[in-house]
Design an enzyme around this catalytic site. Structure first.
Site, PDB file in Angstrom:
ATOM      1  N   SER A   1       1.010  -1.241   0.194  1.00  0.00           N
ATOM      2  CA  SER A   1       0.106  -0.008   0.075  1.00  0.00           C
ATOM      3  C   SER A   1       0.659   0.981   0.277  1.00  0.00           C
ATOM      4  CB  SER A   1      -0.636  -0.382   1.050  1.00  0.00           C
ATOM      5  OG  SER A   1      -2.162   0.955   1.200  1.00  0.00           O
TER       6      SER A   1
ATOM      7  N   ASP B   1      -7.821  -3.599  -7.156  1.00  0.00           N
ATOM      8  CA  ASP B   1      -7.202  -2.889  -5.732  1.00  0.00           C
ATOM      9  C   ASP B   1      -8.296  -2.306  -5.103  1.00  0.00           C
ATOM     10  OD1 ASP B   1      -5.103  -2.662  -4.069  1.00  0.00           O
ATOM     11  OD2 ASP B   1      -6.338  -1.183  -3.860  1.00  0.00           O
TER      12      ASP B   1
ATOM     13  N   HIS C   1      -6.410  -5.926  -1.676  1.00  0.00           N
ATOM     14  CA  HIS C   1      -5.073  -4.958  -1.550  1.00  0.00           C
ATOM     15  C   HIS C   1      -4.221  -5.812  -0.084  1.00  0.00           C
ATOM     16  CE1 HIS C   1      -4.100  -1.011  -0.772  1.00  0.00           C
ATOM     17  NE2 HIS C   1      -3.867  -0.500   0.038  1.00  0.00           N
TER      18      HIS C   1
END
Ligand SMILES: *[C@@H]1O[C@H](CO)[C@@H](O)[C@H](O)[C@H]1NC(C)=O
Ligand SMILES: *[C@@H]1O[C@H](CO)[C@@H](O)[C@H](O)[C@H]1NC(C)=O
Length: 438
Positions: free
Chosen positions: A174, A270, A337
């Site tokens: 991330s 995502d 994610h």
């Protein structure tokens, strides 16, 4: 009766113990006190921190530096919120965390990196380690020093043995996955000459797309992050010489210039990007996207169409980096994610695969030059190995966990933990007995 009950409890206990084994042993925190003198501090002025599990055997001179994620703060208000939590202060971080997925210390769960020196760098600057404002705002007490933190942490690790590294890999998920892209060449430059150095970005390829209302929400947000943290001078010069600094926070505008081999693990849908770039709350005032964002199976056909368009934009934005064998790509069509940190998606018998290859194998084969890997999945919902669970380790886990523990729902906490690890070989044991929807 009593025997059956006892049996049930033993069963749960055995499951719990095995799950804890899969999660890996807890690894203690190290505060980088020497960084403070260099002005390399978290948002609140506290020292930066990492967790290090030492390598051994054939991995003794190999280093994996994995950067934690957790969004960004774009202005004084949002940065002040972070100053009081683990994403802005090492005083608020847990002293121990379990290493799983790419950080797992057990061969069966992480065959290529288990015995490396494995480091998880804690995220505490709010700008993917790019900020550097010399002046401290006296009114707010905020420090914007992410770029200094990155350097100070790497220097500390070099002194602890990484200066003799034979193999080194920078990774992150991330906001940490974005940091891995932004800092890949810097990392390489700090490692000894002759070391094999590569970088992996997991869920870090954020694209500059319009939201469902047609506004450029994320473009504005990133330009505020860059302006607030004074990040411009630490973004790739190949990009900032041509475009505004805010745009140079998007990998699509500089990734083709990165010289060090990079591997991109990213879901084309995502879940963070769908929720925050495509359909952020501000662009969806009536909440028509709410159910779809929580569970892709609840999306209406028109919403799925919009998501397929988003995938097309994603593939076009990342397309520029393909071509070279040194680039790796695992672009699946899962609604996910961060897939390298979770054991479930990194390497388990039912982990997502592309061409029968798990993420762990694709990344390992690529790092060791056994086989290049550049695969883009067919569109959703074609891949049966996707779990499509709405789990976002950096953005929801923390707050949900905090809420749960306040309500003293510890058994649920444990079960959610079980769920997050999603231990498939226990689907038949722990799992079927406690199925619930998260
Ligand atoms: C700070 O950013 C947040 C999130 O984008 C926004 O809601 C808020 O209005 C901003 N605050 C100020 C003072 O600009
Ligand atoms: C899939 O992987 C095998 C090796 O496991 C390889 O021979 C084959 O070319 C790959 N297929 C595609 C379409 O890349």
């Amino acid at each position: 009766m009593a025997g059956a009950r006892l049996g049930q409890w033993l069963f749960v206990l055995v499951c719990a113990v095995m799950l804890l084994k899969a999660a890996g042993l807890p690894v203690g925190i190290t505060y980088v006190h020497s960084a403070v003198a260099k002005g390399a501090v978290c948002l609140d002025g506290s020292p930066p921190a990492y967790h290090l599990d030492k390598g051994y055997g054939s991995g003794i001179n190999n280093w994996l530096v994995h950067i934690e994620g957790g969004g960004w703060c774009n202005n004084i208000t949002t940065c002040l919120v972070r100053k009081n939590n683990r994403l802005g202060s090492s005083k608020k971080m847990l002293k121990e965390i379990a290493f799983s997925g790419i950080l797992n210390g057990r061969h069966m769960f992480n065959p290529d990196f288990y015995n490396w020196n494995r480091v998880k760098v804690r995220y505490c600057d709010g700008a993917s380690f790019t900020g550097d404002v010399a002046a401290v705002n006296l009114a707010t007490g905020l420090f914007f020093r992410g770029a200094r933190i990155f350097r100070a942490v790497i220097e500390d690790l070099l002194a602890k043995g990484m200066g003799k590294a034979k193999n080194a890999m920078l990774s992150g998920c991330s906001a940490g996955g974005l940091a891995s892209i932004l800092h890949c060449d810097n990392f390489h430059a700090l490692l000894p000459v002759g070391a094999k150095v590569k970088c992996v970005s997991d869920a870090g390829y954020f694209i500059n797309a319009k939201d469902v209302s047609g506004a450029r929400h994320v473009e504005q947000f990133f330009s505020q992050v860059v302006a607030t943290h004074g990040s411009g001078k630490n973004l790739p010069p190949s990009c900032t010489s041509k475009l505004s600094p805010g745009l140079c926070f998007f990998p699509q505008y500089f990734a083709s210039q990165i010289r060090t081999p990079m591997f991109y693990v990213n879901a084309a849908y995502d879940s963070w990007q769908i929720k925050n770039i495509l359909a952020p709350g501000v662009a969806d005032p009536h909440g028509t996207w709410q159910n779809c964002k929580l569970d892709i199976t609840h999306c209406k056909p028109t919403q799925l169409k919009t998501m397929q368009d988003f995938r097309a934009q994603f593939l076009s934005a990342i397309g520029g980096v393909s071509g070279s064998r040194s680039k790796g790509m695992f672009i699946d069509s899962c609604y996910a994610h961060c897939q390298t940190e979770l054991q479930e998606t990194w390497l388990m018998p039912d982990s997502p695969v592309l061409n029968k290859t798990t993420i762990a194998k694709a990344v390992g084969d690529w790092f060791y030059d056994r086989t290049p890997f550049q695969k883009i999945d067919c569109p959703y919902p074609c891949n049966p190995t996707c779990h499509n669970r709405n789990f976002d380790p950096n953005h929801h886990q923390h707050s949900n966990f905090a809420k749960m523990s306040r309500k003293k729902e510890f058994p649920w906490l444990l079960l959610i933990f079980v769920h997050l690890l999603g231990f498939p070989i226990f689907h038949g044991c722990c799992w079927s007995s406690f199925d619930f929807g998260v």
